[in-house]
Design an enzyme around this catalytic site. Structure first.
Site, short mmCIF file in Angstrom:
data_model
loop_
_atom_site.label_atom_id
_atom_site.label_comp_id
_atom_site.label_asym_id
_atom_site.label_seq_id
_atom_site.Cartn_x
_atom_site.Cartn_y
_atom_site.Cartn_z
N ASP A 1 9.60 -24.81 82.48
CA ASP A 1 10.48 -24.26 81.44
C ASP A 1 9.75 -24.25 80.10
O ASP A 1 10.29 -23.77 79.09
CB ASP A 1 11.83 -24.99 81.37
CG ASP A 1 11.69 -26.44 80.92
OD1 ASP A 1 10.55 -26.93 80.79
OD2 ASP A 1 12.73 -27.09 80.69
N SER A 2 8.49 -24.70 80.09
CA SER A 2 7.63 -24.52 78.92
C SER A 2 7.47 -23.04 78.60
O SER A 2 6.98 -22.69 77.52
CB SER A 2 6.26 -25.16 79.16
OG SER A 2 5.71 -24.70 80.38
N ASP B 1 10.94 -25.17 87.82
CA ASP B 1 11.44 -26.18 86.90
C ASP B 1 12.91 -25.90 86.57
O ASP B 1 13.25 -24.78 86.15
CB ASP B 1 10.60 -26.09 85.62
CG ASP B 1 10.60 -27.37 84.82
OD1 ASP B 1 11.21 -28.36 85.26
OD2 ASP B 1 9.96 -27.37 83.75
N LYS C 1 11.63 -29.15 90.05
CA LYS C 1 11.34 -30.31 89.19
C LYS C 1 12.52 -30.53 88.26
O LYS C 1 13.13 -29.55 87.79
CB LYS C 1 10.08 -30.07 88.35
CG LYS C 1 9.80 -31.23 87.38
CD LYS C 1 8.47 -31.10 86.69
CE LYS C 1 8.51 -30.23 85.45
NZ LYS C 1 9.41 -30.71 84.38
N GLU D 1 13.90 -33.36 84.97
CA GLU D 1 13.46 -34.40 84.03
C GLU D 1 14.38 -35.63 84.08
O GLU D 1 15.60 -35.49 84.21
CB GLU D 1 13.47 -33.83 82.60
CG GLU D 1 12.45 -32.73 82.39
CD GLU D 1 12.40 -32.22 80.94
OE1 GLU D 1 13.07 -32.83 80.07
OE2 GLU D 1 11.69 -31.23 80.71
N GLU E 1 4.49 -37.58 81.42
CA GLU E 1 4.13 -36.80 80.23
C GLU E 1 4.17 -37.68 78.97
O GLU E 1 5.13 -38.45 78.75
CB GLU E 1 5.11 -35.62 80.04
CG GLU E 1 4.79 -34.81 78.79
CD GLU E 1 5.49 -33.46 78.70
OE1 GLU E 1 6.21 -33.09 79.64
OE2 GLU E 1 5.30 -32.79 77.67
#
Ligand code: KIV
Length: 276
Positions: free
Chosen positions: A54-55, A93, A123, A125, A193
């Site tokens: 999602d970057s 993501d 993925k 978070e 991260e």
């Protein structure tokens, strides 16, 4: 003649292969990609894992954070990447608020990455109890999950900015606990991260699944970088942990200037680029 569908022609790496990499002492090379041509290049370069991160909210869309990225946008980009990858494991993501609100929504949204977009895993978070619960539910439904602890960009406001996490002892202990909980819930890998190298080493030794670091030092079981950072396409200052392996931004600017000059001067198209 019927059109040939783009199905993966060779066996892709699986989550089992990636899990086994740690035991074999083989480091995992990963990169983000958001479209077909980039993913094809990453795949051909032998990347083990391509994350449709999602970057893309910051790298492609020009937002200051990843928070505005939607599920539909992520599915759209994941499908392009999945069509290109013949060997790399493709991970989609899950964007902000597509898994946080409840297990059922999380499951339904995660399932779309596999069923509609062709990802092999998702993925998400966080290593707090709610995130761990979502991971367990997904894994029970046959959806492989990559965890992500330390600096979790979707919590940027809660963290007070994009800051290195786990510097204080209590935070470091929490991150180790979270990584263990993510592993116990069944995740096949975990992103670390923005944490100090020493803590990343501690986490890597504390879990049996591979850790993939970004801004977490050399002791992780693998590394990941954002496409634009790795290739020198990010304008302005890049974080300390980024090593640009090319300066594509400069090369593109030079090429575009040369084209503009040729058009303005009437030297493009020349005889070689003209139908006679
Ligand atoms: O969104 C993303 O690209 C990520 C990587 C930085 C790990 O989460």
């Amino acid at each position: 003649m019927s059109a040939t569908p783009r199905t993966p022609p060779t066996p892709r790496l699986t989550v089992t292969d990636l899990r086994a990499a740690k035991a074999a002492g083989r480091r995992i090379a990963a990169v983000t990609a958001y479209d077909f041509p980039s993913a094809r290049l990453a795949d051909a370069a032998g990347m083990d894992l391509i994350l449709v991160g999602d970057s893309l909210g910051t790298a492609l869309q020009g937002h200051a954070t990843t928070l505005p990225v939607t599920l539909e946008q992520m599915l759209y980009h994941t499908a392009m990447v999945a069509r290109a990858a013949t060997r790399a494991l493709v991970v989609g993501d899950m964007p902000f608020m597509t898994y946080q609100a409840g297990v059922e929504t999380a499951l339904a949204n995660a399932g779309r990455f596999l069923a509609e977009a062709g990802a092999a895993a998702v993925k998400l978070e966080g290593g707090h109890p709610a995130a761990v619960e979502r991971i367990r539910a997904m894994v029970e439904c046959g959806i492989p999950v990559m965890g992500h602890v330390g600096l979790t960009p979707q919590s940027v406001h809660a963290m007070g900015g994009f800051r290195v996490q786990g510097k204080a002892e209590a935070d470091a202990e929490r991150i180790v606990r979270e990584a263990r909980a993510v592993e116990a819930a069944g995740a096949f890998t975990i992103i670390l991260e923005g944490i100090p190298e020493k803590l990343a080493k501690q986490v890597t030794e504390a879990v049996a699944i591979p850790t993939v670091g970004i801004g977490a030092g050399v002791h992780c079981d693998g590394q990941i970088l954002v496409w634009h950072d790795l290739l020198g396409l990010t304008e302005g200052r890049v974080p300390r942990f980024v090593k640009p392996y090319a300066q594509l931004g400069r090369a593109i600017r030079r090429a575009l200037k040369a084209y503009r000059t040729d058009v303005a001067g009437g030297t493009f198209p020349g005889p070689d680029h003209t139908y006679h």
